[in-house]
Scaffold this motif. Sequence first.
Motif: not given
Length: 358
Positions: A188-199
Motif C-alpha cells: 500500500x502507498x499513502x500519498x499526499x495531494x497530487x496536481x498536474x496535467x489532466x486533473x
Amino acid sequence: MSMELRKYKTILVTGGAGFIGNHVVRHMVKKYPQTKVVNLDKLTYAGNLENLRDIENAENYVFEKVCITDVKETARVFQTHKPDVVIHLAAESHVDRSIVSPLEFVETNTVGTANLLNQAKNLWIAEGFAGKLFYQVSTDEVYGSLGPSGYFNEETKYDPRSPYSASKAAADHLVMAYYHTFGLPVVITNCSNNYGPYQFPEKLIPLIINNIRHGRPLPVYGDGSNVRDWLYVTDHVTAIDLAAHQGRIGETYNVGGHNEHRNLTIVQTLCDLVDGKLGNTQGTSRNLITFVRDRPGHDQRYAIDADKIKSELGWTPAINLKEGLSLTVDWYFDNDRWLENVTSGAYKEYYEKMYKVT
Ligand code: NAD
Ligand code: DAU
C-alpha cells in the motif's frame, strides 16, 4: 530486507482513465514495452479516454470498460488477461462529492476493492502467490488531521474523517486482511495531494486555474488556513513504479513532496503566476479570491514523512512546487479544448465514437 526486483508479464491498472491513472498507464506502456498493460475503468465523470490518446494504439495496451464492483465482468477480465500485478487506483476521489453521496464512495472504494482482492486471490491461489502483487494506491487522508506541527508516518494510526477517507481506510484494512488471512502479496502507498496535467477541474488547483481563465470567483473554503502537502503527479508515478517492482510485501509506504502550504498561499501563487504569464497587472487575479463556507469536517493539515520510501526504495521527487505549478498552469492554458470538453461533458462522445457504442 528483500530488494528483489519483480518483473511482470501483465499489469492490470484500475482507474487508468482518471487523473493519476492515465499518467501511470502511459508510464508503464512506454517504460515496459514487453509488458501488457490492461486499463480497467468504468469511465465515470472522472474517467476520460482522451487522456490516453497518445498511447491508445500501442501494441501492449488494452482497455476494458468495466466497473470494479461487477463480479462477473471483473472475473472475466482476470481470466482473460491473467495479470500478475494489480495497480488499483479506481475510486471516487473527491471529498466534497463524498459529503453529498457517501454510499457511492463505500460502494466503489470499499466494496469494489474487496471484489478485486477476491478476484486476485481466486486467480493466483492455484499457481501460487510468488511474483504476484496487489498494489493499493491510497491516500494520506486515512490518517486524519494534523495540528500545526508533526508528520504522518507509516506508524500513524488511521483516523479518517470524511466519507471519502473512511471508504479508502476500510479498503486499506481489507487489503491488509487479505495479506494476513490468505497470504495475498500486497503493498500500500499513502500519498499526499497530487496536481498536474489532466486533473479534473473540481480539485483545488485546476479549479482555480480554470476560474481565473474565465474571470470567475476563486472559492477559498473557510479562512484558507488549511494546509496540504503538494506533489507533482509524475513524482507519484515514479513512486508507484518503484513500490510495484521493489516494495516489500505487506508493507505500506508514505509518499509526499514536503511542499506544505496553506490553501490561500497556493491560490495567491496561482493568481500571480497567471498574471505574470498573461502580462496582467499583478493583483488582477487576486481580486477574484472569495472566501466561502467551509467544507464540513475539513481536515486542517496534512504533512507526509516520506523517509521510508526514500531510504528503502531510493525515491526522490524530481519537480519542485514552483516548477510544478508553472508546468500545470501552462498545460491548462495550452489545453483549452480538453478543459472545455470535460466541463461540457463532450469528452464522453469520444468513447462512444472510439468504441462505436450507441
Ligand atoms: P480520479 O477521480 O481522477 O480518477 C478515478 C478513476 O477511477 C476514473 O477514471 C474513474 O472512471 C475510475 N472509476 C471510478 N469508479 C470506478 C468503478 N466503480 N469501476 C471502475 N473504474 C472506476 O482519481 P485520481 O485523483 O486519479 O485518484 C486515483 C487514486 O489515487 C484513487 O484511489 C485516490 O484515492 C488515490 N489518491 C489520489 C490522490 C490525489 O491527490 N488525487 C492522492 C493520493 C491518493
Ligand atoms: O491528500 C490526498 C487527497 O487529496 C486525495 O486522496 C483526494 O483524492 C484528493 O481529492 C485530495 O483531497 P483534498 O480534499 O485535499 O483536495 P481538494 O483539491 O478537494 O482540496 C484541497 C484543499 O483546498 C482542501 O483543503 C479544500 C480546499 N478547497 C478545495 C476546493 C475544491 C478550497 O478551498 N476551495 C475549493 O474550491
